[in-house]
Design a protein around this motif. Sequence first.
Motif, PDB file in Angstrom:
ATOM      1  N   LYS A 143      -2.330  -2.223  12.178  1.00  0.00           N
ATOM      2  CA  LYS A 143      -3.783  -2.382  12.163  1.00  0.00           C
ATOM      3  C   LYS A 143      -4.245  -2.735  10.755  1.00  0.00           C
ATOM      4  O   LYS A 143      -3.572  -2.430   9.781  1.00  0.00           O
ATOM      5  CB  LYS A 143      -4.497  -1.086  12.580  1.00  0.00           C
ATOM      6  N   VAL A 144      -5.415  -3.344  10.684  1.00  0.00           N
ATOM      7  CA  VAL A 144      -6.094  -3.499   9.407  1.00  0.00           C
ATOM      8  C   VAL A 144      -6.741  -2.156   9.116  1.00  0.00           C
ATOM      9  O   VAL A 144      -7.358  -1.552  10.005  1.00  0.00           O
ATOM     10  CB  VAL A 144      -7.148  -4.625   9.487  1.00  0.00           C
ATOM     11  N   ARG A 145      -6.609  -1.647   7.887  1.00  0.00           N
ATOM     12  CA  ARG A 145      -7.199  -0.359   7.529  1.00  0.00           C
ATOM     13  C   ARG A 145      -8.315  -0.572   6.511  1.00  0.00           C
ATOM     14  O   ARG A 145      -8.085  -1.192   5.470  1.00  0.00           O
ATOM     15  CB  ARG A 145      -6.159   0.574   6.914  1.00  0.00           C
ATOM     16  N   LEU A 146      -9.489  -0.060   6.823  1.00  0.00           N
ATOM     17  CA  LEU A 146     -10.603   0.002   5.879  1.00  0.00           C
ATOM     18  C   LEU A 146     -10.656   1.453   5.429  1.00  0.00           C
ATOM     19  O   LEU A 146     -10.952   2.344   6.231  1.00  0.00           O
ATOM     20  CB  LEU A 146     -11.919  -0.413   6.544  1.00  0.00           C
ATOM     21  N   ILE A 147     -10.299   1.687   4.169  1.00  0.00           N
ATOM     22  CA  ILE A 147     -10.254   3.054   3.642  1.00  0.00           C
ATOM     23  C   ILE A 147     -11.361   3.197   2.607  1.00  0.00           C
ATOM     24  O   ILE A 147     -11.341   2.544   1.563  1.00  0.00           O
ATOM     25  CB  ILE A 147      -8.881   3.366   3.012  1.00  0.00           C
ATOM     26  N   THR A 148     -12.330   4.045   2.926  1.00  0.00           N
ATOM     27  CA  THR A 148     -13.391   4.334   1.972  1.00  0.00           C
ATOM     28  C   THR A 148     -13.080   5.690   1.360  1.00  0.00           C
ATOM     29  O   THR A 148     -12.615   6.599   2.042  1.00  0.00           O
ATOM     30  CB  THR A 148     -14.776   4.307   2.630  1.00  0.00           C
ATOM     31  N   VAL A 149     -13.296   5.793   0.069  1.00  0.00           N
ATOM     32  CA  VAL A 149     -12.922   6.989  -0.672  1.00  0.00           C
ATOM     33  C   VAL A 149     -14.180   7.539  -1.327  1.00  0.00           C
ATOM     34  O   VAL A 149     -14.904   6.799  -2.004  1.00  0.00           O
ATOM     35  CB  VAL A 149     -11.859   6.653  -1.746  1.00  0.00           C
ATOM     36  N   VAL A 150     -14.448   8.824  -1.090  1.00  0.00           N
ATOM     37  CA  VAL A 150     -15.668   9.447  -1.620  1.00  0.00           C
ATOM     38  C   VAL A 150     -15.339  10.785  -2.279  1.00  0.00           C
ATOM     39  O   VAL A 150     -14.406  11.466  -1.877  1.00  0.00           O
ATOM     40  CB  VAL A 150     -16.737   9.644  -0.512  1.00  0.00           C
ATOM     41  N   PRO A 151     -16.133  11.173  -3.298  1.00  0.00           N
ATOM     42  CA  PRO A 151     -15.912  12.475  -3.934  1.00  0.00           C
ATOM     43  C   PRO A 151     -16.206  13.649  -2.991  1.00  0.00           C
ATOM     44  O   PRO A 151     -15.398  14.553  -2.864  1.00  0.00           O
ATOM     45  CB  PRO A 151     -16.875  12.473  -5.112  1.00  0.00           C
ATOM     46  N   SER A 152     -17.368  13.645  -2.328  1.00  0.00           N
ATOM     47  CA  SER A 152     -17.711  14.715  -1.389  1.00  0.00           C
ATOM     48  C   SER A 152     -18.725  14.218  -0.377  1.00  0.00           C
ATOM     49  O   SER A 152     -19.793  13.733  -0.744  1.00  0.00           O
ATOM     50  CB  SER A 152     -18.280  15.938  -2.111  1.00  0.00           C
ATOM     51  N   ILE A 153     -18.371  14.366   0.880  1.00  0.00           N
ATOM     52  CA  ILE A 153     -19.195  13.893   1.991  1.00  0.00           C
ATOM     53  C   ILE A 153     -20.595  14.531   1.983  1.00  0.00           C
ATOM     54  O   ILE A 153     -21.524  13.975   2.534  1.00  0.00           O
ATOM     55  CB  ILE A 153     -18.436  14.167   3.315  1.00  0.00           C
ATOM     56  N   PHE A 165     -10.654   0.426  -0.153  1.00  0.00           N
ATOM     57  CA  PHE A 165      -9.415  -0.334  -0.041  1.00  0.00           C
ATOM     58  C   PHE A 165      -9.365  -0.956   1.346  1.00  0.00           C
ATOM     59  O   PHE A 165      -9.746  -0.316   2.335  1.00  0.00           O
ATOM     60  CB  PHE A 165      -8.182   0.575  -0.188  1.00  0.00           C
ATOM     61  N   VAL A 166      -8.889  -2.184   1.428  1.00  0.00           N
ATOM     62  CA  VAL A 166      -8.585  -2.807   2.711  1.00  0.00           C
ATOM     63  C   VAL A 166      -7.092  -3.107   2.690  1.00  0.00           C
ATOM     64  O   VAL A 166      -6.595  -3.774   1.776  1.00  0.00           O
ATOM     65  CB  VAL A 166      -9.408  -4.092   2.951  1.00  0.00           C
ATOM     66  N   ILE A 167      -6.397  -2.576   3.688  1.00  0.00           N
ATOM     67  CA  ILE A 167      -4.958  -2.749   3.819  1.00  0.00           C
ATOM     68  C   ILE A 167      -4.715  -3.645   5.035  1.00  0.00           C
ATOM     69  O   ILE A 167      -5.245  -3.361   6.111  1.00  0.00           O
ATOM     70  CB  ILE A 167      -4.238  -1.388   4.042  1.00  0.00           C
ATOM     71  N   ASP A 168      -3.934  -4.704   4.864  1.00  0.00           N
ATOM     72  CA  ASP A 168      -3.707  -5.597   6.003  1.00  0.00           C
ATOM     73  C   ASP A 168      -2.699  -4.985   6.979  1.00  0.00           C
ATOM     74  O   ASP A 168      -2.112  -3.928   6.713  1.00  0.00           O
ATOM     75  CB  ASP A 168      -3.309  -7.005   5.539  1.00  0.00           C
ATOM     76  N   ALA A 169      -2.512  -5.653   8.110  1.00  0.00           N
ATOM     77  CA  ALA A 169      -1.643  -5.132   9.168  1.00  0.00           C
ATOM     78  C   ALA A 169      -0.190  -5.028   8.727  1.00  0.00           C
ATOM     79  O   ALA A 169       0.590  -4.281   9.324  1.00  0.00           O
ATOM     80  CB  ALA A 169      -1.766  -6.010  10.415  1.00  0.00           C
ATOM     81  N   GLN A 170       0.190  -5.764   7.673  1.00  0.00           N
ATOM     82  CA  GLN A 170       1.553  -5.697   7.155  1.00  0.00           C
ATOM     83  C   GLN A 170       1.716  -4.645   6.050  1.00  0.00           C
ATOM     84  O   GLN A 170       2.800  -4.486   5.486  1.00  0.00           O
ATOM     85  CB  GLN A 170       1.983  -7.071   6.607  1.00  0.00           C
ATOM     86  N   GLY A 171       0.629  -3.939   5.720  1.00  0.00           N
ATOM     87  CA  GLY A 171       0.727  -2.866   4.741  1.00  0.00           C
ATOM     88  C   GLY A 171       0.521  -3.288   3.304  1.00  0.00           C
ATOM     89  O   GLY A 171       0.910  -2.574   2.388  1.00  0.00           O
ATOM     90  N   LYS A 172      -0.104  -4.436   3.078  1.00  0.00           N
ATOM     91  CA  LYS A 172      -0.411  -4.879   1.709  1.00  0.00           C
ATOM     92  C   LYS A 172      -1.891  -4.654   1.419  1.00  0.00           C
ATOM     93  O   LYS A 172      -2.746  -4.758   2.296  1.00  0.00           O
ATOM     94  CB  LYS A 172      -0.104  -6.369   1.544  1.00  0.00           C
ATOM     95  N   VAL A 173      -2.194  -4.351   0.157  1.00  0.00           N
ATOM     96  CA  VAL A 173      -3.578  -4.178  -0.267  1.00  0.00           C
ATOM     97  C   VAL A 173      -4.217  -5.571  -0.328  1.00  0.00           C
ATOM     98  O   VAL A 173      -3.775  -6.435  -1.076  1.00  0.00           O
ATOM     99  CB  VAL A 173      -3.661  -3.485  -1.650  1.00  0.00           C
ATOM    100  N   ALA A 229       0.847  -1.197   0.000  1.00  0.00           N
ATOM    101  CA  ALA A 229       0.000   0.000   0.000  1.00  0.00           C
ATOM    102  C   ALA A 229       0.882   1.247   0.000  1.00  0.00           C
ATOM    103  O   ALA A 229       1.773   1.376   0.842  1.00  0.00           O
ATOM    104  CB  ALA A 229      -0.912   0.007   1.215  1.00  0.00           C
ATOM    105  N   PRO A 230       0.653   2.161  -0.943  1.00  0.00           N
ATOM    106  CA  PRO A 230       1.444   3.395  -0.956  1.00  0.00           C
ATOM    107  C   PRO A 230       1.146   4.245   0.286  1.00  0.00           C
ATOM    108  O   PRO A 230       0.021   4.241   0.794  1.00  0.00           O
ATOM    109  CB  PRO A 230       0.956   4.126  -2.212  1.00  0.00           C
ATOM    110  N   ASP A 231       2.145   4.948   0.765  1.00  0.00           N
ATOM    111  CA  ASP A 231       1.902   5.857   1.880  1.00  0.00           C
ATOM    112  C   ASP A 231       1.162   7.078   1.336  1.00  0.00           C
ATOM    113  O   ASP A 231       1.057   7.283   0.124  1.00  0.00           O
ATOM    114  CB  ASP A 231       3.206   6.264   2.559  1.00  0.00           C
ATOM    115  N   PHE A 232       0.628   7.858   2.220  1.00  0.00           N
ATOM    116  CA  PHE A 232      -0.063   9.100   1.850  1.00  0.00           C
ATOM    117  C   PHE A 232       0.015  10.054   3.025  1.00  0.00           C
ATOM    118  O   PHE A 232       0.328   9.647   4.145  1.00  0.00           O
ATOM    119  CB  PHE A 232      -1.529   8.833   1.468  1.00  0.00           C
TER     120      PHE A 232
END
Length: 172
Positions: free
Chosen positions: A50-60, A138-146, A29-32
Amino acid sequence: MAQERTGIITFKGNPMTLLGPDVKVGDKAPDFRVVDNGLAPVTLADSGGKVRLITVVPSIDTPVCDSMTRKFNQDAAGLPDSVAVYTISMDLPFAQKRWCAAAGIDKVQTLSDYQDRSFGLNYGMLIKELKLLARAVFVIDAQGKVAYREIVKEVTEEPDYNAALEAVKKLA
């Protein structure tokens, strides 16, 4: 100059161009660098382990983004503390904070990519024509992989919530 990718998404039926790489399942997973509602920087490394659940939206502040964030907030209540749940958009942090307070959002951390567009450009989610982020999960695992990725083809439609949550639960 960022890589341009076409044929992946539409907005109200119109083809759009995504800027940045095609981040796939299995990739590191790329850093940001984004900012939280208090303008403090947040990076992927901040939630390392941690496991990361990243949801991406145009505008809340739009109906689909609103319902998507509320749904993930509701679902996040059943996830363990070893899961970080982020919603990233180009909205200003002040607008995100106001929206979260009005909507009672307390399990999802809203983050803004408005300063550097580093999430959008590093994950290939910045829509060239709109300068907004495409709808994705995107779901990123605890080791930083998508571990999971869904780019919603039509930006005005919702993602597959169940598939995203199943991916998180397999890792949590």
